[in-house]
Design a protein around this motif. Sequence first.
Motif, short mmCIF file in Angstrom:
data_model
loop_
_atom_site.label_atom_id
_atom_site.label_comp_id
_atom_site.label_asym_id
_atom_site.label_seq_id
_atom_site.Cartn_x
_atom_site.Cartn_y
_atom_site.Cartn_z
N GLN A 18 0.91 -1.14 0.03
CA GLN A 18 0.10 0.12 -0.12
C GLN A 18 0.91 1.44 -0.16
O GLN A 18 0.36 2.33 -0.41
N GLN A 19 2.08 1.12 0.50
CA GLN A 19 3.05 2.36 0.54
C GLN A 19 3.90 2.32 -0.60
O GLN A 19 5.02 3.09 -0.51
N ALA A 20 3.82 1.37 -1.63
CA ALA A 20 4.96 1.23 -2.70
C ALA A 20 5.22 2.33 -3.52
O ALA A 20 6.42 2.62 -3.76
N ASP A 21 4.14 3.58 -3.56
CA ASP A 21 4.59 4.87 -4.42
C ASP A 21 5.48 5.67 -3.55
O ASP A 21 5.89 6.47 -4.03
N ARG A 22 5.86 5.17 -2.45
CA ARG A 22 6.77 6.15 -1.56
C ARG A 22 8.47 5.45 -1.95
O ARG A 22 9.19 5.97 -1.42
N ILE A 23 8.26 4.30 -2.57
CA ILE A 23 9.68 3.71 -2.50
C ILE A 23 10.32 3.78 -3.74
O ILE A 23 9.62 3.34 -4.99
N ALA A 24 11.55 4.56 -3.81
CA ALA A 24 12.42 4.38 -5.14
C ALA A 24 13.31 3.23 -5.23
O ALA A 24 13.66 2.59 -4.18
N GLY A 25 13.69 2.99 -6.48
CA GLY A 25 14.53 1.76 -6.80
C GLY A 25 15.84 2.06 -6.09
O GLY A 25 16.67 3.02 -5.93
N LEU A 26 16.47 0.86 -5.68
CA LEU A 26 17.80 0.59 -5.38
C LEU A 26 18.77 1.14 -6.42
O LEU A 26 18.62 1.08 -7.52
N GLN A 27 19.89 1.67 -6.03
CA GLN A 27 20.95 2.17 -7.31
C GLN A 27 21.93 1.13 -7.01
O GLN A 27 22.68 1.08 -6.03
N VAL A 28 22.32 0.72 -8.09
CA VAL A 28 23.39 -0.36 -8.33
C VAL A 28 24.61 0.40 -7.96
O VAL A 28 25.15 1.39 -8.69
N VAL A 29 25.47 -0.39 -6.92
CA VAL A 29 26.88 0.11 -6.77
C VAL A 29 27.98 -0.89 -7.40
O VAL A 29 29.01 -0.44 -7.87
N GLU A 30 27.68 -2.29 -6.96
CA GLU A 30 28.43 -3.13 -7.38
C GLU A 30 27.79 -4.20 -8.07
O GLU A 30 26.61 -4.62 -7.13
N GLU A 31 28.06 -4.79 -8.99
CA GLU A 31 27.25 -5.99 -9.49
C GLU A 31 28.05 -7.17 -9.99
O GLU A 31 29.19 -7.03 -10.15
N GLY A 32 27.29 -8.13 -10.14
CA GLY A 32 27.74 -9.49 -10.67
C GLY A 32 26.76 -10.31 -11.06
O GLY A 32 25.73 -9.91 -10.76
N PRO A 33 27.03 -11.53 -11.74
CA PRO A 33 25.88 -12.38 -12.34
C PRO A 33 24.81 -12.91 -11.19
O PRO A 33 23.72 -13.49 -11.14
N TRP A 34 25.60 -13.17 -10.00
CA TRP A 34 24.69 -13.59 -8.55
C TRP A 34 24.36 -12.84 -7.83
O TRP A 34 24.88 -11.42 -7.58
N ARG A 35 23.12 -13.05 -7.14
CA ARG A 35 22.34 -11.92 -6.47
C ARG A 35 23.31 -11.44 -5.23
O ARG A 35 23.23 -10.47 -4.63
N ASP A 36 24.00 -12.46 -4.73
CA ASP A 36 24.78 -12.32 -3.45
C ASP A 36 25.82 -10.92 -3.75
O ASP A 36 26.64 -10.63 -2.83
N GLN A 37 26.16 -10.97 -5.04
CA GLN A 37 27.32 -10.10 -5.46
C GLN A 37 26.81 -8.63 -5.52
O GLN A 37 27.80 -7.75 -5.75
N MET A 38 25.61 -8.43 -5.22
CA MET A 38 25.06 -7.20 -5.57
C MET A 38 25.31 -6.09 -4.31
O MET A 38 25.14 -6.67 -3.21
N ALA A 39 25.57 -4.87 -4.70
CA ALA A 39 25.67 -3.75 -3.67
C ALA A 39 25.03 -2.63 -4.21
O ALA A 39 25.03 -2.20 -5.44
N TYR A 40 24.20 -1.82 -3.13
CA TYR A 40 23.39 -0.65 -3.78
C TYR A 40 23.62 0.65 -2.76
O TYR A 40 24.37 0.46 -1.78
N HIS A 41 23.14 1.60 -3.20
CA HIS A 41 22.81 2.72 -2.53
C HIS A 41 21.39 2.89 -2.51
O HIS A 41 20.60 2.52 -3.42
N TRP A 42 20.83 3.88 -1.61
CA TRP A 42 19.41 4.16 -1.47
C TRP A 42 19.19 5.15 -0.48
O TRP A 42 19.75 5.60 0.56
N VAL A 43 18.03 6.10 -0.94
CA VAL A 43 17.59 6.97 -0.07
C VAL A 43 16.17 6.36 0.57
O VAL A 43 15.43 5.88 -0.04
N PHE A 44 16.43 6.43 1.90
CA PHE A 44 15.50 5.57 2.69
C PHE A 44 14.03 6.13 2.36
O PHE A 44 13.92 7.34 2.38
N PRO A 45 12.96 5.40 1.97
CA PRO A 45 11.48 5.89 1.58
C PRO A 45 11.02 6.05 3.14
O PRO A 45 11.49 5.46 3.95
N ASP A 46 10.01 7.07 3.06
CA ASP A 46 9.41 7.64 4.45
C ASP A 46 8.12 6.59 4.58
O ASP A 46 7.16 6.77 4.33
#
Length: 889
Positions: A401-429
Amino acid sequence: MSRPSPDAEPHKIKTVRLLAFPTLEERKKNLADAGFNVFNLTPAQITFDMTSGGTSAMSQEQLAGQLVGDEAYAGSRNFEHLQRSVAAVLGHGYVCPTHNILGSVKLIFATMVPAGSVVPSNGRDRMDVLTPRDVEVVDVRDRAEPVFTGNVDLARLEEVLKGGKTPIVDVQAFADGQHPISLANLRAVRELADKHGARLVLDGSRIIENAWYVQRHETGQADRDIRSLVKVMVKTSHVLQMDGAQDPKANAGGILSTDNPSDHERFINEVVVFEGLHTYGGMAGRTLEVVARGIEEMADEDEVHWVMHQTERFTQRLRDGGVPLERGCDGAYVRADQVLPRAGATARDTFSAALYLLCGVRAVAMHRRGSEGLVPVQIPRLAMTNEQLDQVADAIVSLVQQADRIAGLQVVEEGPWRDQMAYHWVFPDLEPFAFETFPYQIHTIERVGVLTRGQREKAIRAAGYNTFLLPSADVTIDFLTDSGTSAMSTDQWAAYDGAKATPATSEEYHRLMQAWSDALGYQYNIPTHQGRAAEHLLSQVMIEPGQLVPGNMYFTTTKLHQELAGGVFVDVIVDEAHDPQSEFPWKGNIDMAKLRAAVDERGPDHVAYISFEHSVNLAGGQPVSMDNMKEVYAYCSLLGIPVFFDATRCVENAYMIQWKDPRYAHTPVKDILREMMMYGDGCTVSGKKDFLINIGGLLAFRDNAEWAEECEELLRIYEGNVTDGGLATADLAAIARGVEEMVDDRYIRSRVQQTQLLGRMLQDAGVPIVTPVGTHAVFLDAKRFLPHLDQEQYPAQRLAAEIFVETGVRAMERGNVSKGRNPETGENYRPALELVRLTIPRRVYSNDHMRAVADGIARVWEKRESIKGLRFVYEPEKLRFFQGRFESL
Ligand code: P61
């Protein structure tokens, strides 16, 4: 065999694992530290970890199995056990153990699938690990099938098989956790495989869930039980591979089984290369044993139906709340791409991060990054209550219900496997979601008795209509007592296991001294083996023959020891305590007028001490107010009369003060307890209740060294050493942990509120109970329940028996039978309170169990007029309620 939805767990809780409730600020910090990838969070940072792999609650027999792993390199007994359980439940004659499901896959591909092969499969998640192996995986799932969505498209399969490069057909039961296959389709696949000389390899990691689906939805299969469906599915395959951390509920391990000796031969020659010798295959002996036991237990009809009921209920609640999802056999697979369309490729990880931020729940998509936008929200089997799952669902609904307040994560590091991902984020309210539930998860379960009504009728007759004489294996929900019946936590077990035993002084003793003085604030703490041992010492040291011992209602063992020391018990509890319908909130209070009268009559020198019980058991678990404790203490200390608490249920009493006395509404229970104890000179405790342990007790003095020394002198004679009181060192360790856990506000609130819930439900059904409802038990008023029976016909005794027959619930009589006969007249005492006690063990039952009990007792209430009385056929002289036997009038 269409079964109604089960209304409560078909088992009770044996061990709990405490949950963490990180604050919003902690969650923000944890997320940032984890690179906003929830894969990197650890369980200590998480409230509910919604994943089903290796997280199931196991049975106590499996847990015990961990300790009987014989850890042999070759030919271990655990392997032999595994062979027997595979033969009995899965029907395959050969089994090769592996370290986990990847180990099984590895062996199959190494032995059966040469490079360049084409492998048709109905699952996609396996592609992650198959594609790098130089084989072509072809998705043959039948997208047109509406119910059995894991069915194989047979025409497509035949086409692939005709290519001639297909040694195996890979079929998953409940493919990807989402797609069940029908038995008919599985059989057709087998026929095609045989026709083209390929082998059918079935992944049965979720075979139970698939069998349930077949039973429920496939024409002609409704009358078969899960056990036979499992066997027939396994026997339809050439080779079965299974993840030990799924249906067998182990935390690791896997198997490959078959009926074909030459397939098996190939596996065991290869297993030594990759896994280990063929009799352990990369599993520890203990894991072999847990898997073996898990396979034996996994087809238990009631357990399977409970697990699937939870999944259906959870999914339905999410659907009702408008969450876009796909069905899973072990939970719901949320369409994060639809929830967060703006987040694009990071929708899944953004959803996971936002859910954690909102409420501390982890739901994580693992493996390779793919195109499907699903986040699995899986239910750890048997580990959560419906109430907890409902709240997790509500949290997800709130997130959506609060989804429209949520912006997507921004990729900082990536790889083919999900555990390799790292992000930046502005915390949604986000409006955070707070859990109000048991602060623990189920770690181990204990199976309970499941007799039919007819069997229960026979059992209660054989027990002489005395619930004390029923075998506990015949009882479904055991409300006989809350004494020594608590579920220990994994932390308590860890302390127990880690204790260094000694008959002299241990670290555990010192730790326990510290824990007790932190909790109660008393200087001298003496361990005893349980409550009555402490009562014995205190009575012997403090009472001179002929002295009075005023108390707020008697308890059997307490009064007995006072009398054995020559004391005379005087009941000074308020009158309201004897009236089951009085709504007075502090029915445990001492009546100051009665106390003064007793003291004035004999003089303060003739009063040994005040015996002041918290949450008075026989009055119905009724609390004492803080003001009353103060007043009694102020009065007694002026006169030099000591006040000793029976602090057996002191924490429950402290919670009642927090709940009912507005001045303490925001005071932590721990602090309320410390203040309560200040208004006394010492206490006895049966640790088997509030202190969350199965054995142990305490005798404590606030500051009087002389009394403590005298009691220790007796302790050495009657109980054990002063540093153990006759308890095992390990038990000292478990108590020390229990004392820390008992004052957790969330815990004690959920504990007492569970009792309140049962009371409310019974009241709503019109069942007469003692009000207000107390802390540890709900007391039925048998006089009003069965008004047509005279007290000489023992209505409470009969009611307890009747409740067992109707519901499988075991309660305890607390009325005419318990009170006994006047030795002078030989007449029954006919006490004012003729009660049946429904006593709730701590951390053992869910609120669904409470509902089931209330419904069952409401059924007894409806037919109350047909219930007859009892007469003694065997009546012991002392404490007749324990051994007495009756027959129906
Ligand atoms: C119970 F039928 N209670 O409630 P021990 N003080 C208090 C108790 O509740 C208590 C003890 C002391 C039990 C067990 C029980 O006739 C019975 O550690 C307030 O059991 O020695 C025990 O503590 C004694 C049930 C005891 C009975 C005696 O179920």
